[in-house]
Motif scaffolding. Sequence first.
Motif, PDB file in Angstrom:
ATOM      1  N   ARG A 276      14.028  22.237  20.584  1.00  0.00           N
ATOM      2  CA  ARG A 276      14.540  21.452  19.474  1.00  0.00           C
ATOM      3  C   ARG A 276      13.545  20.334  19.175  1.00  0.00           C
ATOM      4  NH1 ARG A 276      18.353  22.908  16.154  1.00  0.00           N
ATOM      5  NH2 ARG A 276      19.097  20.761  15.968  1.00  0.00           N
ATOM      6  N   THR A 277      13.315  20.078  17.894  1.00  0.00           N
ATOM      7  CA  THR A 277      12.357  19.054  17.469  1.00  0.00           C
ATOM      8  C   THR A 277      12.984  18.173  16.401  1.00  0.00           C
ATOM      9  OG1 THR A 277      10.402  20.392  17.972  1.00  0.00           O
ATOM     10  CG2 THR A 277      10.137  18.661  16.328  1.00  0.00           C
ATOM     11  N   ALA A 278      12.778  16.878  16.523  1.00  0.00           N
ATOM     12  CA  ALA A 278      13.212  15.930  15.493  1.00  0.00           C
ATOM     13  C   ALA A 278      12.055  15.651  14.545  1.00  0.00           C
ATOM     14  CB  ALA A 278      13.687  14.632  16.123  1.00  0.00           C
ATOM     15  N   VAL A 279      12.361  15.591  13.268  1.00  0.00           N
ATOM     16  CA  VAL A 279      11.390  15.195  12.252  1.00  0.00           C
ATOM     17  C   VAL A 279      11.798  13.813  11.751  1.00  0.00           C
ATOM     18  CG1 VAL A 279      10.330  15.723  10.033  1.00  0.00           C
ATOM     19  CG2 VAL A 279      11.020  17.583  11.561  1.00  0.00           C
ATOM     20  N   VAL A 280      10.937  12.845  11.972  1.00  0.00           N
ATOM     21  CA  VAL A 280      11.192  11.483  11.503  1.00  0.00           C
ATOM     22  C   VAL A 280      10.171  11.183  10.423  1.00  0.00           C
ATOM     23  CG1 VAL A 280      11.428   9.067  12.145  1.00  0.00           C
ATOM     24  CG2 VAL A 280      11.990  10.857  13.811  1.00  0.00           C
ATOM     25  N   GLU A 281      10.643  11.031   9.199  1.00  0.00           N
ATOM     26  CA  GLU A 281       9.729  10.817   8.076  1.00  0.00           C
ATOM     27  C   GLU A 281       9.928   9.422   7.505  1.00  0.00           C
ATOM     28  OE1 GLU A 281       8.000  13.967   5.642  1.00  0.00           O
ATOM     29  OE2 GLU A 281       9.359  13.261   4.076  1.00  0.00           O
ATOM     30  N   ALA A 282       8.831   8.681   7.436  1.00  0.00           N
ATOM     31  CA  ALA A 282       8.835   7.336   6.869  1.00  0.00           C
ATOM     32  C   ALA A 282       8.158   7.364   5.506  1.00  0.00           C
ATOM     33  CB  ALA A 282       8.116   6.366   7.794  1.00  0.00           C
ATOM     34  N   VAL A 283       8.884   6.950   4.484  1.00  0.00           N
ATOM     35  CA  VAL A 283       8.344   6.845   3.127  1.00  0.00           C
ATOM     36  C   VAL A 283       8.140   5.359   2.850  1.00  0.00           C
ATOM     37  CG1 VAL A 283       8.708   7.355   0.684  1.00  0.00           C
ATOM     38  CG2 VAL A 283       9.621   8.911   2.441  1.00  0.00           C
ATOM     39  N   ILE A 284       6.890   4.964   2.631  1.00  0.00           N
ATOM     40  CA  ILE A 284       6.560   3.554   2.410  1.00  0.00           C
ATOM     41  C   ILE A 284       5.954   3.446   1.015  1.00  0.00           C
ATOM     42  CG2 ILE A 284       5.379   1.543   3.338  1.00  0.00           C
ATOM     43  CD1 ILE A 284       5.148   3.096   6.000  1.00  0.00           C
ATOM     44  N   ALA A 285       6.755   2.986   0.082  1.00  0.00           N
ATOM     45  CA  ALA A 285       6.373   2.977  -1.328  1.00  0.00           C
ATOM     46  C   ALA A 285       5.865   1.606  -1.752  1.00  0.00           C
ATOM     47  CB  ALA A 285       7.572   3.372  -2.193  1.00  0.00           C
ATOM     48  N   THR A 286       4.840   1.629  -2.588  1.00  0.00           N
ATOM     49  CA  THR A 286       4.310   0.399  -3.157  1.00  0.00           C
ATOM     50  C   THR A 286       3.838   0.679  -4.574  1.00  0.00           C
ATOM     51  OG1 THR A 286       2.796  -1.460  -2.803  1.00  0.00           O
ATOM     52  CG2 THR A 286       1.922   0.735  -2.363  1.00  0.00           C
ATOM     53  N   SER A 287       3.593  -0.368  -5.333  1.00  0.00           N
ATOM     54  CA  SER A 287       3.106  -0.224  -6.700  1.00  0.00           C
ATOM     55  C   SER A 287       2.499  -1.545  -7.139  1.00  0.00           C
ATOM     56  CB  SER A 287       4.250   0.168  -7.648  1.00  0.00           C
ATOM     57  OG  SER A 287       3.800   0.181  -8.994  1.00  0.00           O
ATOM     58  N   HIS A 288       1.476  -1.452  -7.989  1.00  0.00           N
ATOM     59  CA  HIS A 288       0.860  -2.650  -8.535  1.00  0.00           C
ATOM     60  C   HIS A 288       1.550  -3.126  -9.807  1.00  0.00           C
ATOM     61  CE1 HIS A 288      -2.321  -2.383  -5.611  1.00  0.00           C
ATOM     62  NE2 HIS A 288      -2.598  -1.139  -5.976  1.00  0.00           N
ATOM     63  N   ARG A 289       2.553  -2.392 -10.244  1.00  0.00           N
ATOM     64  CA  ARG A 289       3.257  -2.786 -11.464  1.00  0.00           C
ATOM     65  C   ARG A 289       4.148  -4.005 -11.199  1.00  0.00           C
ATOM     66  NH1 ARG A 289       2.724   0.969 -15.436  1.00  0.00           N
ATOM     67  NH2 ARG A 289       1.983   3.028 -14.787  1.00  0.00           N
ATOM     68  N   PRO A 290       4.211  -4.947 -12.150  1.00  0.00           N
ATOM     69  CA  PRO A 290       5.053  -6.136 -11.962  1.00  0.00           C
ATOM     70  C   PRO A 290       6.513  -5.791 -11.695  1.00  0.00           C
ATOM     71  CG  PRO A 290       3.575  -6.435 -13.822  1.00  0.00           C
ATOM     72  CD  PRO A 290       3.451  -5.006 -13.406  1.00  0.00           C
ATOM     73  N   GLY A 291       6.996  -4.710 -12.291  1.00  0.00           N
ATOM     74  CA  GLY A 291       8.391  -4.330 -12.120  1.00  0.00           C
ATOM     75  C   GLY A 291       8.751  -3.925 -10.707  1.00  0.00           C
ATOM     76  N   PHE A 292       7.734  -3.661  -9.891  1.00  0.00           N
ATOM     77  CA  PHE A 292       8.030  -3.254  -8.517  1.00  0.00           C
ATOM     78  C   PHE A 292       8.658  -4.385  -7.718  1.00  0.00           C
ATOM     79  CE2 PHE A 292       6.931  -2.231  -4.070  1.00  0.00           C
ATOM     80  CZ  PHE A 292       7.523  -0.978  -3.998  1.00  0.00           C
ATOM     81  N   LEU A 293       8.403  -5.637  -8.121  1.00  0.00           N
ATOM     82  CA  LEU A 293       9.034  -6.769  -7.453  1.00  0.00           C
ATOM     83  C   LEU A 293      10.550  -6.685  -7.578  1.00  0.00           C
ATOM     84  CD1 LEU A 293       6.645  -9.662  -8.555  1.00  0.00           C
ATOM     85  CD2 LEU A 293       6.712  -8.490  -6.347  1.00  0.00           C
TER      86      LEU A 293
END
Length: 335
Positions: A276-293
């Motif tokens: 048995r294997t666990a899959v741990v996925e980390a999604v780290i999102a960023t953007s240079h758009r002002p709206g990302f704040l």
Amino acid sequence: MTGARSSRPGRYPLRLRRRPVAWEDQRPTWREARPAVIATALKRAQARPSGNWYVVGASRRIRDDRPVGRTVAGREIVLWRGADGGLRAGPGVCPHLGAPLKDSRVRCGTLICHWHGLALDGRAFGDWQPWPAYDDGVLAWVRLDDVGGEEALAQPVLPPRPDPAQSVAAVVTTSGTCEPEDVVANRLDPWHGAWFHPYSFVDLTVAPLTGDEQDDAFTVDVSFKVAGRAVVPVRAVFTAPEPRTVVMHITRGEGAGSVVETHATPLGTDRAGRPRTAVVEAVIATSHRPGFLVAQGAAPALRPVMRAAAARLWRDDIAYAERRWNLRSTGRFPG
């Protein structure tokens, strides 16, 4: 070239596919997805050092008021926060009479067994020996030297990530009947994306590997499907920095600098003796758009959406990883 292929960020993130191609009419990728290429990349990934570190889940799941239980390679593990907020880890079996420490309590950084009140502060207690633990801000790791058998490293092998102050991270975990190599092999085959996940990816091309391929960097131009003909085109680069990790970096297009880390952790065997294997996925999102704040401010609401998108992909991919293991274990895998 058909579809929306530019990966340059524009004024608006969405593009319209000018000449969309039906799923059955897209260019076949099986000739490029050569079994030998994937197998060789997998072999090189397995030869890279891990320092015996294993991902055990999202660091935010480990709080200061209660412990968390995990299993790695059949080892029962308990994790909790010390008085300083640091991560602590050790065997999940109470050294007194074997109580499950994951069901105990944490008070002022001390783990207190709920059977007879034995207190553990993270230091050795008789035969109970703590394990090195590491919190990278997104994921929690534990080092098991007797499992990995490699030369130990002071901390895990971590890929570059965007600035935490300018990004939003979400972690999803799933598991399947397979080995870590089946998960890694799945990620080292970017050619399957638009065929196997047509609800998410279209217009996918993979640049040929060049040089001695020691970095095994697969460069992919692909469009994330939003709705109808609306897509978000990007360029992504896949690498395997250690034996149980494959990382996708968005290098051009919307969200450049964002990262998806896929970590495979062996859990042990089930009652039938299957891995048995666990899959741990980390999604780290960023953007240079002002709206990302604004998106950062809404991170608690955004994380479930990010986790749901990743989980949908892994419902498909874990099924294939399981099939790959089944074929390998019965001598029927064609690769």
